[in-house]
Design an enzyme around this catalytic site. Sequence first.
Site, PDB file in Angstrom:
ATOM      1  CE  LYS A 231       5.653   2.656  -0.803  1.00 31.70           C
ATOM      2  NZ  LYS A 231       4.185   2.580  -0.762  1.00 31.70           N
ATOM      3  NE  ARG A 305      -1.934  10.352  -5.327  1.00 26.32           N
ATOM      4  CZ  ARG A 305      -2.794   9.758  -4.496  1.00 26.32           C
ATOM      5  NH1 ARG A 305      -3.761  10.460  -3.938  1.00 26.32           N
ATOM      6  NH2 ARG A 305      -2.690   8.476  -4.229  1.00 26.32           N
TER       7      ARG A 305
END
Length: 451
Positions: A231, A305
């Site tokens: 990020k 996830r």
Amino acid sequence: MLNCFAAEKSSDAVSIIFITESDFNSWKSKQSSLTQNWLSAQNFLGKTDSHCLIPDKNGKIDFALAIHADKNNFTYMGSLANSLPEGIYCLEKLNHQAVLFWGMGAYQFTKYKKPKRNPAKLILPKGFENTVAQLHAIYTVRNLINTPTENMSPADLSAAAKKLASDFKADFSEIIGDNLLKENYPAIHAVGRASTTPPRLIELNWGNKKHPKITLVGKGVCFDTGGLDIKPAAGMLGMKKDMGGAAHALGLASLIMQAKLPVKLRVLIPAVENVISGNAYKPGDVISTRKGLTVEIGNTDAEGRVILSDALTEASSENPDLLLDFATLTGAARIAVGTDISALFTDDNKLAEEILYYGEKAQDPIWRMPIYKPYRKLIDSTIADVNNASSSGYGGAITAALFLKEFVSDGISWAHFDIMAWNASTSAGHPEGAEAMAIRAVFEYIYNRYK
């Protein structure tokens, strides 16, 4: 007793008088000339969500006047505990909403910095134990999320879960590090193996095995660098909150246990740090899962996830009566519904209808999003059963929910909450920083279904 409440009546307590904006002029005309002149001098116009301190003839506070939208809406109480002067206050007709929002607004995170002031105290008579329990759960969620990763690693999150289990005489267990591979939780291990704090699966069990099974799953990414798909600095700054789903699962569990509901409760929290090291999982890797499905890693920043896949598979193995997961899963959900609203995904229409009903009733906003099956092709992989990242920039929250659905057995009543878990700015009852979302609504649903 929280420090924003007083247990006993006090002769020095200042009354809070609530009226609506539409009633303000009529009310003002009936007041003493002192009060009328004071309101005029303050240019107080009685607008919704405003307040004014009214003095007596000796210059002391006589009462606090507060204006709300309607007679049944006490959300503005959430602005008063930290804006009224320190002291003891009373409200003639207390109700759950007024007490709840007062306490929500009074919250302060003081682990590292002393507060500039203490909240005002509201006299709270007996009969509001359930409201206070909800506030304790909200404070727990907020405190866990607000705590930086230095003090909220997977091991620290485990300790918090263990303490909660001890408080309610629940069973606690965890599978740590390479034991995840031995016990067949390869996806959790793959995401968390690069951290110096080993990944783990935290489990809490409570209640009678003969009762209906409720299983809560919470995403416990204690920090998310994005992994090798790193990020930018701005995107990484708030990633201590990426374990917000785990905090929500623990907060909701505390409410269920506090209420002693006749259910068999199970909580599963995959806890990891998604960091960068020589053994970090890589873009393009194909990893195994507990279900046996293979996952191509299209993006290491879609790690939540991946760890949830193992936990949802295990949760499904017991065929629970109700399976709920909470996760700070996608920025796409925030684009769709903003920061205040929890995005709800479920293919159980009755479950969705009832949760939305209790969300509106509790003023805990939730919006149902579609599990649109044609988008399943967007997470196809040419070399694995599924890709963890969509091939399209659109519908990201939906494709994330479709990924999770791959690991939930057919026939299970399941709902997925994609949440922000954070207030970008302060509003009534919602201080800037960590936030508990949807758990008040979900608890009301569970309570009324299983009590």
